[in-house]
Write a protein that holds these residues in place. Structure first.
Motif, PDB file in Angstrom:
ATOM      1  N   ARG A 136       0.835  -1.211   0.000  1.00 28.65           N
ATOM      2  CA  ARG A 136       0.000   0.000   0.000  1.00 28.65           C
ATOM      3  C   ARG A 136       0.867   1.258   0.000  1.00 28.65           C
ATOM      4  O   ARG A 136       0.581   2.212  -0.707  1.00 28.65           O
ATOM      5  CB  ARG A 136      -0.953  -0.005   1.203  1.00 28.65           C
ATOM      6  N   VAL A 137       1.933   1.235   0.781  1.00 25.88           N
ATOM      7  CA  VAL A 137       2.854   2.380   0.781  1.00 25.88           C
ATOM      8  C   VAL A 137       3.456   2.556  -0.619  1.00 25.88           C
ATOM      9  O   VAL A 137       3.532   3.668  -1.149  1.00 25.88           O
ATOM     10  CB  VAL A 137       3.972   2.186   1.839  1.00 25.88           C
ATOM     11  N   CYS A 138       3.850   1.449  -1.240  1.00 25.21           N
ATOM     12  CA  CYS A 138       4.438   1.515  -2.581  1.00 25.21           C
ATOM     13  C   CYS A 138       3.417   1.969  -3.617  1.00 25.21           C
ATOM     14  O   CYS A 138       3.763   2.607  -4.606  1.00 25.21           O
ATOM     15  CB  CYS A 138       5.019   0.158  -2.983  1.00 25.21           C
ATOM     16  N   ASP A 139       2.153   1.620  -3.386  1.00 24.21           N
ATOM     17  CA  ASP A 139       1.104   2.059  -4.299  1.00 24.21           C
ATOM     18  C   ASP A 139       1.001   3.584  -4.269  1.00 24.21           C
ATOM     19  O   ASP A 139       0.808   4.225  -5.294  1.00 24.21           O
ATOM     20  CB  ASP A 139      -0.239   1.435  -3.889  1.00 24.21           C
ATOM     21  N   HIS A 140       1.180   4.148  -3.093  1.00 21.31           N
ATOM     22  CA  HIS A 140       1.059   5.595  -2.927  1.00 21.31           C
ATOM     23  C   HIS A 140       2.226   6.347  -3.562  1.00 21.31           C
ATOM     24  O   HIS A 140       2.052   7.451  -4.086  1.00 21.31           O
ATOM     25  CB  HIS A 140       0.987   5.937  -1.433  1.00 21.31           C
ATOM     26  N   LEU A 141       3.413   5.758  -3.517  1.00 19.53           N
ATOM     27  CA  LEU A 141       4.620   6.476  -3.940  1.00 19.53           C
ATOM     28  C   LEU A 141       4.757   6.494  -5.465  1.00 19.53           C
ATOM     29  O   LEU A 141       4.896   5.448  -6.092  1.00 19.53           O
ATOM     30  CB  LEU A 141       5.866   5.829  -3.315  1.00 19.53           C
ATOM     31  N   ASP A 142       4.754   7.686  -6.056  1.00 22.40           N
ATOM     32  CA  ASP A 142       4.927   7.800  -7.505  1.00 22.40           C
ATOM     33  C   ASP A 142       6.314   7.341  -7.944  1.00 22.40           C
ATOM     34  O   ASP A 142       6.522   7.003  -9.109  1.00 22.40           O
ATOM     35  CB  ASP A 142       4.749   9.261  -7.939  1.00 22.40           C
ATOM     36  N   GLU A 143       7.255   7.360  -7.015  1.00 22.94           N
ATOM     37  CA  GLU A 143       8.632   6.990  -7.358  1.00 22.94           C
ATOM     38  C   GLU A 143       8.779   5.488  -7.568  1.00 22.94           C
ATOM     39  O   GLU A 143       9.805   5.026  -8.074  1.00 22.94           O
ATOM     40  CB  GLU A 143       9.592   7.424  -6.233  1.00 22.94           C
ATOM     41  N   ILE A 144       7.778   4.712  -7.171  1.00 24.22           N
ATOM     42  CA  ILE A 144       7.814   3.251  -7.331  1.00 24.22           C
ATOM     43  C   ILE A 144       6.981   2.905  -8.565  1.00 24.22           C
ATOM     44  O   ILE A 144       5.783   3.179  -8.598  1.00 24.22           O
ATOM     45  CB  ILE A 144       7.220   2.549  -6.087  1.00 24.22           C
ATOM     46  N   CYS A 145       7.622   2.287  -9.589  1.00 21.57           N
ATOM     47  CA  CYS A 145       6.914   2.104 -10.864  1.00 21.57           C
ATOM     48  C   CYS A 145       6.151   0.786 -10.931  1.00 21.57           C
ATOM     49  O   CYS A 145       5.155   0.690 -11.647  1.00 21.57           O
ATOM     50  CB  CYS A 145       7.881   2.237 -12.030  1.00 21.57           C
ATOM     51  N   VAL A 146       6.642  -0.229 -10.238  1.00 24.88           N
ATOM     52  CA  VAL A 146       5.946  -1.520 -10.189  1.00 24.88           C
ATOM     53  C   VAL A 146       6.053  -2.036  -8.757  1.00 24.88           C
ATOM     54  O   VAL A 146       6.917  -1.597  -8.006  1.00 24.88           O
ATOM     55  CB  VAL A 146       6.572  -2.575 -11.141  1.00 24.88           C
ATOM     56  N   MET A 378      12.538   7.439   2.529  1.00 23.23           N
ATOM     57  CA  MET A 378      13.733   8.248   2.263  1.00 23.23           C
ATOM     58  C   MET A 378      14.300   7.931   0.881  1.00 23.23           C
ATOM     59  O   MET A 378      14.723   8.827   0.148  1.00 23.23           O
ATOM     60  CB  MET A 378      14.790   7.995   3.347  1.00 23.23           C
ATOM     61  N   ASP A 379      14.297   6.642   0.538  1.00 22.34           N
ATOM     62  CA  ASP A 379      14.818   6.244  -0.769  1.00 22.34           C
ATOM     63  C   ASP A 379      13.968   6.835  -1.895  1.00 22.34           C
ATOM     64  O   ASP A 379      14.497   7.203  -2.950  1.00 22.34           O
ATOM     65  CB  ASP A 379      14.863   4.709  -0.892  1.00 22.34           C
ATOM     66  N   ALA A 380      12.656   6.928  -1.669  1.00 19.50           N
ATOM     67  CA  ALA A 380      11.780   7.498  -2.703  1.00 19.50           C
ATOM     68  C   ALA A 380      12.208   8.937  -2.995  1.00 19.50           C
ATOM     69  O   ALA A 380      12.211   9.376  -4.155  1.00 19.50           O
ATOM     70  CB  ALA A 380      10.321   7.446  -2.251  1.00 19.50           C
ATOM     71  N   GLU A 381      12.594   9.658  -1.949  1.00 18.97           N
ATOM     72  CA  GLU A 381      13.058  11.036  -2.140  1.00 18.97           C
ATOM     73  C   GLU A 381      14.324  11.053  -3.011  1.00 18.97           C
ATOM     74  O   GLU A 381      14.470  11.847  -3.930  1.00 18.97           O
ATOM     75  CB  GLU A 381      13.349  11.657  -0.766  1.00 18.97           C
ATOM     76  N   MET A 382      15.226  10.104  -2.714  1.00 18.70           N
ATOM     77  CA  MET A 382      16.479  10.045  -3.480  1.00 18.70           C
ATOM     78  C   MET A 382      16.217   9.588  -4.911  1.00 18.70           C
ATOM     79  O   MET A 382      16.887  10.048  -5.845  1.00 18.70           O
ATOM     80  CB  MET A 382      17.457   9.098  -2.781  1.00 18.70           C
ATOM     81  N   ILE A 383      15.221   8.704  -5.094  1.00 18.84           N
ATOM     82  CA  ILE A 383      14.868   8.260  -6.449  1.00 18.84           C
ATOM     83  C   ILE A 383      14.483   9.470  -7.298  1.00 18.84           C
ATOM     84  O   ILE A 383      14.899   9.602  -8.445  1.00 18.84           O
ATOM     85  CB  ILE A 383      13.711   7.225  -6.402  1.00 18.84           C
TER      86      ILE A 383
END
Lengths: 493, 211
Positions: A136-146, A378-383
């Motif tokens: 669910r967290v990954c679904d929210h993050l635009d930085e995660i593509c799959v 934090m990694d999403a920010e760096m992505i």
């Protein structure tokens, strides 16, 4: 002043990584063909041995396994049959991910068994609930593509793990899902689950919303389940993602070049099996290979070698015109600290610059055993920062801004110019990282560490994010399928 | 003689197999007991190797090279050692449990144990509980080591211990387990005796168990 059209000049778009010339990639390819033809691959599945044999490979049989020697023409033909570009279809069509050459997306590490609890911050075994929550967290993050199967549901009955994983992930994300299967039968049950969420099996075949991860065991071994899952995936029309984890110095040569060759041979042998089982089955070239730290005996995924190996394997995937899914951003640190940040940035940047279609590794600690919510955030920010960086600097007339420079002149101010107004939103933007003055930072964050703020963000997402809705009947239907599968396995024991 | 033992340990630490062998032969020729050569020369050297490895000064391949030196010299000593002495520090039976084909961790532990003077019997991978039971009966090891990399195969460890109990031989052997997903808590829960967090600590724990 007039600037009229320019005739052709040499240009580049974006920043990239110059790893290996065409000739060097050829050398790796020829070395791989030689390994496949002369050394061979150890195959433990009887079904797979039959298929390899039928496809023109030479089989030497031993007790419990066969050594498969694959002629170079079979390898090259099969690689050619695999689709050149892939769209990873998603349950939510807005999240369909197009893996064209050099399109760079990111996702988390996969298959972890521990999680740092976001509320208590204690390390514990991951559960099915964690599997869904993290999706669910990954679904929210635009930085995660799959979506990856980030953690395994370790609290479910044996043999049903992958089925429970998929149920949890489908319920929490609309993105395309990558995950392994416990058995060929489990894979077919997983396809049933996905079909329920896609409006039936026919629709699923047209738009497969998940990919089956398979792992050869280095060196040069294809276990029974790996082979049989590939064969079942071919039957179902579900693509496969082939991910060896060679450990240089342990399960592959201590020199990185030799590791690239055996890794490549392991991937290509699976592609051969997949294509012989079904011509045109989508195959994703993957890697999480690294070095075995020969001082500690640990798989060092935070090492620079992790970046070097995975970036070059992304190049090799491009050489074969296959979509790539390679490591980048993983860490060996035990806590979400500065080590984990440094390690993330080095290898994630290398794999991104190499043009990998999917760079996976965010959120992970401890050689891939543990996932951490704050780290994912934090990694999403760096992505986002990396994605800005790899775009490079455009040199068009508009971007060179000669007129603006003249107009503002020496000693002038750009900040109020209309050109700044038009360009400002293309700047990188820090949300979690802090670029404010010290006093503003103190006021905004009360001096709270980035890790603490990242946990808060994760908890906020967990509480508030609503994933793309499932069809009305899907939750009930999935739960029924899972229960029946559990019963089936119990009966079989 | 003490000087000769020291020299032997020194060349063993340096990984010079031919020299270790010739020094072992020289010691024998000068009348040293085989057991003393083993304890004061070879194992004393391997102790230093173990300490340096733990301190991060030596790499695993170097440790294995030193172990190979020791085994080279053991070939000379073995015929002169009593059966008990030839078994070294103890006998260690090891294997990866059923359903798991991963063996790099197990291989590493095996090699390090041999280096520390254990006689190691490696059953390989994908070993069923029953196969472990049979092997314990046949080899009568001091310690049984179970390895798993996959969380899904960890239950096989408990089943193996259960099978040993049912066969009435659980108490004849100490049981250790290791592998990335295995923890101290897990070992305690399934009724094992010790947990090896990594190859070096597995060797330490094994030594404690046979001490």
């Amino acid at each position: 002043m007039k600037r009229i059209s320019r005739s052709g000049i040499g240009t580049t778009a974006g920043f990239g990584l110059a790893a290996f010339s065409r000739d060097e990639l050829d050398s790796i390819h020829y070395a791989t063909l030689q390994i496949l033809q002369d050394t061979g691959i150890k195959v433990l599945s009887e079904n797979a041995l039959e298929i390899f044999h039928g496809g023109g490979c030479e089989i030497e049989r031993f007790e419990g396994y066969g050594i498969v020697k694959i002629p170079s023409y079979v390898v090259e033909e099969c690689v050619f049959w695999a689709p050149r570009t892939i769209v990873y279809d998603a349950r939510n069509p807005d999240d369909d991910y197009v893996a064209e050459p050099n399109r760079v997306g990111f996702t988390t590490f996969g298959g972890c068994i521990n999680v740092i609890d976001p509320l208590t911050r204690d390390l514990r075994r991951a559960t099915k609930k964690d599997c869904g929550d993290i999706a669910r967290v990954c679904d929210h993050l635009d930085e995660i593509c799959v979506a990856e199967r980030v953690v395994n549901s370790t609290d479910v009955p044996e043999g049903t793990l992958s089925v429970h994983n998929l149920e949890a992930i489908l319920s929490n994300t609309g993105k395309h899902i990558f995950l392994g299967a416990d058995s060929p039968r489990a894979l077919s049950v997983m396809a049933e689950l996905a079909a329920v969420c896609s409006g039936g099996m026919d629709n699923l075949r047209k738009r497969p919303i998940f990919t089956a991860n398979v792992c050869p065991i280095s060196p040069l071994t294809l276990p029974t389940n790996t082979c049989d899952v590939i064969i079942e995936a071919a039957r179902l029309g579900v693509g496969v993602m082939i991910m060896p984890m060679s450990l240089s110095g342990g399960t592959s040569s201590a020199t990185l070049a030799g590791t690239l060759v055996t890794h490549n041979a392991e991937v290509l042998s699976c592609i051969v099996l997949a294509q012989l089982a079904k011509k045109g089955l989508p195959c994703t070239y993957a890697s999480t290979s690294t070095i075995l730290d020969l001082r500690f005996g640990t798989s060092a995924i935070g090492s620079p070698e992790y970046g070097m190996i995975n970036a070059t394997l992304a190049k090799l995937a491009q050489y074969y015109r296959l979509p790539s899914f390679v490591g980048g951003g993983a860490s060996d640190s035990k806590v979400p600290d500065i080590q984990s940040g440094y390690e993330f940035t080095l290898s994630a940047t290398m794999s991104a610059l190499a043009g990998a279609n999917i760079v996976f590794g965010s959120g992970v600690l401890e050689q891939g055993l543990t996932i951490d919510y704050a780290k994912i955030i934090m990694d999403a920010e760096m992505i986002r920062m990396i994605q800005i960086a790899i775009k490079g600097i455009e040199l068009t007339d508009e971007k060179l801004a000669m007129d603006v420079i003249h107009e503002v002149g020496p000693g002038g101010a750009y900040i109020a110019h209309e050109h700044s107004l038009l360009s400002m939103r293309s700047q990188s933007q820090a949300k979690l990282f802090d670029r404010r003055s010290r006093s503003d930072w103190l006021e905004a964050t009360e001096g709270k560490s980035i890790v603490a703020r990242a946990y808060e963000t994760a908890i906020d997402i967990l509480e508030n994010h609503q994933p793309h809705p499932l069809p009305d009947n899907a939750p009930k239907a999935m739960s029924k399928i899972v229960k029946e599968f559990e019963k089936e396995l119990k009966g079989g024991l | 003689m003490e000087e000769l033992f020291e020299k032997m340990a020194e060349v063993l630490i340096a990984g010079k197999e031919a020299e270790v062998k010739s020094l072992a032969q020289e010691a024998l020729d000068k009348g040293a007991a085989a057991r003393d050569i083993l304890d004061k020369g070879l194992l004393a050297g391997m102790d230093v190797v173990g300490q340096r490895f733990k301190a991060g000064d030596l790499f695993i391949p170097e440790v294995l090279l030193c172990a190979r030196c020791m085994h080279g010299a053991m070939d000379i000593l073995k015929p002169l050692l009593s059966e008990a002495d030839a078994a070294g520090v103890g006998t260690y039976l090891i294997g990866t449990v059923e359903g798991d084909l991963h063996d790099i961790g197990k291989n590493l532990v095996s090699m390090m144990l041999e280096g520390a003077g254990f006689q190691v019997i490696d059953l390989g991978t994908n070993i069923t509980a029953q196969q472990f039971v049979e092997a314990v009966k046949e080899h009568k090891p001091d310690i049984l080591g179970l390895s798993a990399l996959l969380t899904t195969t960890m239950p096989r460890m408990e089943e193996t211990i259960q099978a040993l109990k049912e066969a009435g031989i659980r108490d004849q052997v100490k049981i250790m387990a290791g592998g990335a997903p295995v923890t101290q808590d897990f070992i305690e829960k399934i009724g094992g005796d010790a947990y090896g967090a990594n190859a070096a600590s597995a060797v330490d724990k094994a030594k404690e168990l046979v001490a």
